[in-house]
Motif scaffolding. Structure first.
Motif, PDB file in Angstrom:
ATOM      1  N   LEU A  28       0.835  -1.200   0.000  1.00  0.00           N
ATOM      2  CA  LEU A  28       0.000   0.000   0.000  1.00  0.00           C
ATOM      3  C   LEU A  28       0.874   1.256   0.000  1.00  0.00           C
ATOM      4  O   LEU A  28       0.642   2.187  -0.765  1.00  0.00           O
ATOM      5  CB  LEU A  28      -0.921  -0.019   1.220  1.00  0.00           C
ATOM      6  N   SER A  29       1.889   1.247   0.848  1.00  0.00           N
ATOM      7  CA  SER A  29       2.821   2.373   0.916  1.00  0.00           C
ATOM      8  C   SER A  29       3.516   2.583  -0.419  1.00  0.00           C
ATOM      9  O   SER A  29       3.612   3.716  -0.916  1.00  0.00           O
ATOM     10  CB  SER A  29       3.847   2.128   2.022  1.00  0.00           C
ATOM     11  N   GLN A  30       3.975   1.495  -1.030  1.00  0.00           N
ATOM     12  CA  GLN A  30       4.647   1.597  -2.321  1.00  0.00           C
ATOM     13  C   GLN A  30       3.713   2.117  -3.411  1.00  0.00           C
ATOM     14  O   GLN A  30       4.127   2.923  -4.255  1.00  0.00           O
ATOM     15  CB  GLN A  30       5.242   0.237  -2.721  1.00  0.00           C
ATOM     16  N   ARG A  31       2.457   1.652  -3.386  1.00  0.00           N
ATOM     17  CA  ARG A  31       1.482   2.138  -4.382  1.00  0.00           C
ATOM     18  C   ARG A  31       1.232   3.634  -4.207  1.00  0.00           C
ATOM     19  O   ARG A  31       1.153   4.370  -5.193  1.00  0.00           O
ATOM     20  CB  ARG A  31       0.172   1.360  -4.269  1.00  0.00           C
ATOM     21  N   MET A  32       1.099   4.077  -2.956  1.00  0.00           N
ATOM     22  CA  MET A  32       0.868   5.518  -2.700  1.00  0.00           C
ATOM     23  C   MET A  32       2.047   6.342  -3.200  1.00  0.00           C
ATOM     24  O   MET A  32       1.858   7.370  -3.852  1.00  0.00           O
ATOM     25  CB  MET A  32       0.671   5.778  -1.206  1.00  0.00           C
ATOM     26  N   ILE A  33       3.249   5.891  -2.888  1.00  0.00           N
ATOM     27  CA  ILE A  33       4.450   6.609  -3.329  1.00  0.00           C
ATOM     28  C   ILE A  33       4.495   6.652  -4.847  1.00  0.00           C
ATOM     29  O   ILE A  33       4.786   7.699  -5.436  1.00  0.00           O
ATOM     30  CB  ILE A  33       5.719   5.935  -2.745  1.00  0.00           C
ATOM     31  N   GLN A  34       4.180   5.537  -5.494  1.00  0.00           N
ATOM     32  CA  GLN A  34       4.204   5.465  -6.955  1.00  0.00           C
ATOM     33  C   GLN A  34       3.171   6.400  -7.578  1.00  0.00           C
ATOM     34  O   GLN A  34       3.468   7.104  -8.550  1.00  0.00           O
ATOM     35  CB  GLN A  34       3.984   4.021  -7.426  1.00  0.00           C
ATOM     36  N   VAL A  35       1.962   6.424  -7.036  1.00  0.00           N
ATOM     37  CA  VAL A  35       0.911   7.296  -7.574  1.00  0.00           C
ATOM     38  C   VAL A  35       1.331   8.761  -7.451  1.00  0.00           C
ATOM     39  O   VAL A  35       1.206   9.537  -8.410  1.00  0.00           O
ATOM     40  CB  VAL A  35      -0.440   7.045  -6.855  1.00  0.00           C
ATOM     41  N   LYS A  37       4.337   9.920  -7.223  1.00  0.00           N
ATOM     42  CA  LYS A  37       5.465  10.128  -8.142  1.00  0.00           C
ATOM     43  C   LYS A  37       4.950  10.348  -9.565  1.00  0.00           C
ATOM     44  O   LYS A  37       5.429  11.244 -10.281  1.00  0.00           O
ATOM     45  CB  LYS A  37       6.392   8.911  -8.071  1.00  0.00           C
ATOM     46  N   GLU A  38       3.975   9.527  -9.979  1.00  0.00           N
ATOM     47  CA  GLU A  38       3.422   9.669 -11.327  1.00  0.00           C
ATOM     48  C   GLU A  38       2.701  11.002 -11.501  1.00  0.00           C
ATOM     49  O   GLU A  38       2.796  11.630 -12.559  1.00  0.00           O
ATOM     50  CB  GLU A  38       2.471   8.507 -11.624  1.00  0.00           C
ATOM     51  N   ILE A  39       1.987  11.430 -10.467  1.00  0.00           N
ATOM     52  CA  ILE A  39       1.313  12.734 -10.539  1.00  0.00           C
ATOM     53  C   ILE A  39       2.358  13.835 -10.696  1.00  0.00           C
ATOM     54  O   ILE A  39       2.224  14.725 -11.533  1.00  0.00           O
ATOM     55  CB  ILE A  39       0.426  12.981  -9.294  1.00  0.00           C
ATOM     56  N   LYS A  40       3.406  13.745  -9.901  1.00  0.00           N
ATOM     57  CA  LYS A  40       4.464  14.763  -9.929  1.00  0.00           C
ATOM     58  C   LYS A  40       5.162  14.787 -11.290  1.00  0.00           C
ATOM     59  O   LYS A  40       5.479  15.855 -11.817  1.00  0.00           O
ATOM     60  CB  LYS A  40       5.474  14.476  -8.812  1.00  0.00           C
ATOM     61  N   THR A  52      -3.085  19.615  -9.294  1.00  0.00           N
ATOM     62  CA  THR A  52      -3.481  18.255  -9.649  1.00  0.00           C
ATOM     63  C   THR A  52      -3.932  17.475  -8.416  1.00  0.00           C
ATOM     64  O   THR A  52      -4.928  16.749  -8.458  1.00  0.00           O
ATOM     65  CB  THR A  52      -2.327  17.531 -10.366  1.00  0.00           C
ATOM     66  N   LEU A  53      -3.219  17.641  -7.317  1.00  0.00           N
ATOM     67  CA  LEU A  53      -3.631  16.981  -6.078  1.00  0.00           C
ATOM     68  C   LEU A  53      -4.989  17.513  -5.621  1.00  0.00           C
ATOM     69  O   LEU A  53      -5.853  16.731  -5.193  1.00  0.00           O
ATOM     70  CB  LEU A  53      -2.585  17.172  -4.974  1.00  0.00           C
ATOM     71  N   LEU A  54      -5.206  18.806  -5.736  1.00  0.00           N
ATOM     72  CA  LEU A  54      -6.498  19.407  -5.381  1.00  0.00           C
ATOM     73  C   LEU A  54      -7.609  18.825  -6.252  1.00  0.00           C
ATOM     74  O   LEU A  54      -8.675  18.452  -5.753  1.00  0.00           O
ATOM     75  CB  LEU A  54      -6.441  20.926  -5.540  1.00  0.00           C
ATOM     76  N   ARG A  55      -7.350  18.717  -7.540  1.00  0.00           N
ATOM     77  CA  ARG A  55      -8.331  18.144  -8.473  1.00  0.00           C
ATOM     78  C   ARG A  55      -8.646  16.692  -8.082  1.00  0.00           C
ATOM     79  O   ARG A  55      -9.798  16.282  -8.061  1.00  0.00           O
ATOM     80  CB  ARG A  55      -7.797  18.212  -9.903  1.00  0.00           C
ATOM     81  N   ASN A  56      -7.615  15.928  -7.753  1.00  0.00           N
ATOM     82  CA  ASN A  56      -7.813  14.529  -7.368  1.00  0.00           C
ATOM     83  C   ASN A  56      -8.582  14.404  -6.053  1.00  0.00           C
ATOM     84  O   ASN A  56      -9.449  13.535  -5.916  1.00  0.00           O
ATOM     85  CB  ASN A  56      -6.470  13.798  -7.274  1.00  0.00           C
ATOM     86  N   VAL A  57      -8.275  15.245  -5.089  1.00  0.00           N
ATOM     87  CA  VAL A  57      -8.997  15.225  -3.808  1.00  0.00           C
ATOM     88  C   VAL A  57     -10.465  15.557  -4.043  1.00  0.00           C
ATOM     89  O   VAL A  57     -11.358  14.890  -3.507  1.00  0.00           O
ATOM     90  CB  VAL A  57      -8.360  16.204  -2.788  1.00  0.00           C
ATOM     91  N   THR A  58     -10.724  16.547  -4.862  1.00  0.00           N
ATOM     92  CA  THR A  58     -12.099  16.942  -5.162  1.00  0.00           C
ATOM     93  C   THR A  58     -12.842  15.798  -5.833  1.00  0.00           C
ATOM     94  O   THR A  58     -13.990  15.486  -5.486  1.00  0.00           O
ATOM     95  CB  THR A  58     -12.124  18.210  -6.042  1.00  0.00           C
ATOM     96  N   PHE A  59     -12.183  15.135  -6.796  1.00  0.00           N
ATOM     97  CA  PHE A  59     -12.810  13.988  -7.448  1.00  0.00           C
ATOM     98  C   PHE A  59     -13.078  12.871  -6.449  1.00  0.00           C
ATOM     99  O   PHE A  59     -14.137  12.237  -6.470  1.00  0.00           O
ATOM    100  CB  PHE A  59     -11.952  13.459  -8.602  1.00  0.00           C
ATOM    101  N   LEU A  60     -12.115  12.589  -5.572  1.00  0.00           N
ATOM    102  CA  LEU A  60     -12.298  11.520  -4.589  1.00  0.00           C
ATOM    103  C   LEU A  60     -13.489  11.794  -3.677  1.00  0.00           C
ATOM    104  O   LEU A  60     -14.212  10.871  -3.301  1.00  0.00           O
ATOM    105  CB  LEU A  60     -11.023  11.317  -3.762  1.00  0.00           C
TER     106      LEU A  60
END
Length: 188
Positions: A28-35, A37-40, A52-60
């Protein structure tokens, strides 16, 4: 039945959910770090990363709200629908969000929550935490509903129908939030 029993049942269901392989803390930790990283890597500035993080939080939040409404409907109607129906509904959320003004209307509301800190680095670190928490809460809720709807679990899950829908949703969300907080403490 009492709220204590509902809370214990919910803790038990979410404990079973967390025993699934995809909830392994290291993975789970590795997946979060990877996601993250990909966003960045998908943006060209720290400001665009925050946006982008704001957009993703809003979508979530939109996704989580759809799932909560679905669970509430199941409780109110005292019905167990096919898991496929729930999955189709959730797969349609991105289209609904994109075809509406949801992001434009709601991103300003979430901006204050996401953009905390006096420097861009502090804001990015906080935004990553908010995103990770939102993602975990959403995923826990989705897995809870999948467990709730599974035909093999109906005999146990039917007890949820004895409660008011708001009470069930509030209890489930409280447990999802608490588990998310614990997971984030463990993997940070």
């Amino acid at each position: 039945m009492s709220k204590e029993i509902l809370s214990k049942q919910t803790a038990g269901v979410l404990s079973a959910v967390m025993n699934q392989p995809h909830w392994n803390r290291d993975e789970l930790s590795q997946r979060m770090i990877q996601v993250l990283k990909e966003i960045k890597q998908g943006v060209d500035s720290k400001e665009a990363y925050l946006e982008t993080l704001l957009r993703n939080v809003t979508f979530l939040f939109a996704n989580t709200n759809h799932a909560k409404s679905f669970l509430k409907h199941c409780i109110e109607e005292e019905t167990f629908v096919a898991q496929e129906t729930f999955h189709k509904l959730m797969l349609d959320v991105p289209r609904q969000v994109n075809e509406s003004n949801y992001l434009a209307e709601n991103m300003p509301h979430f901006k204050e929550m996401v953009y905390k800190g006096s420097t861009i680095e502090e804001q990015a670190a906080h935004a990553e935490l908010v995103y990770s928490n939102s993602r975990l809460v959403n995923d826990l809720l989705i897995d809870f509903i999948g467990t709730f709807l599974h035909p093999n679990n109906k005999e146990f899950m039917v007890h949820y129908l004895e409660y008011a829908s708001d009470v069930v949703v509030d209890t489930v969300m409280s447990h999802c939030q608490n588990l998310s907080n614990l997971i984030l403490k463990e993997i940070n």
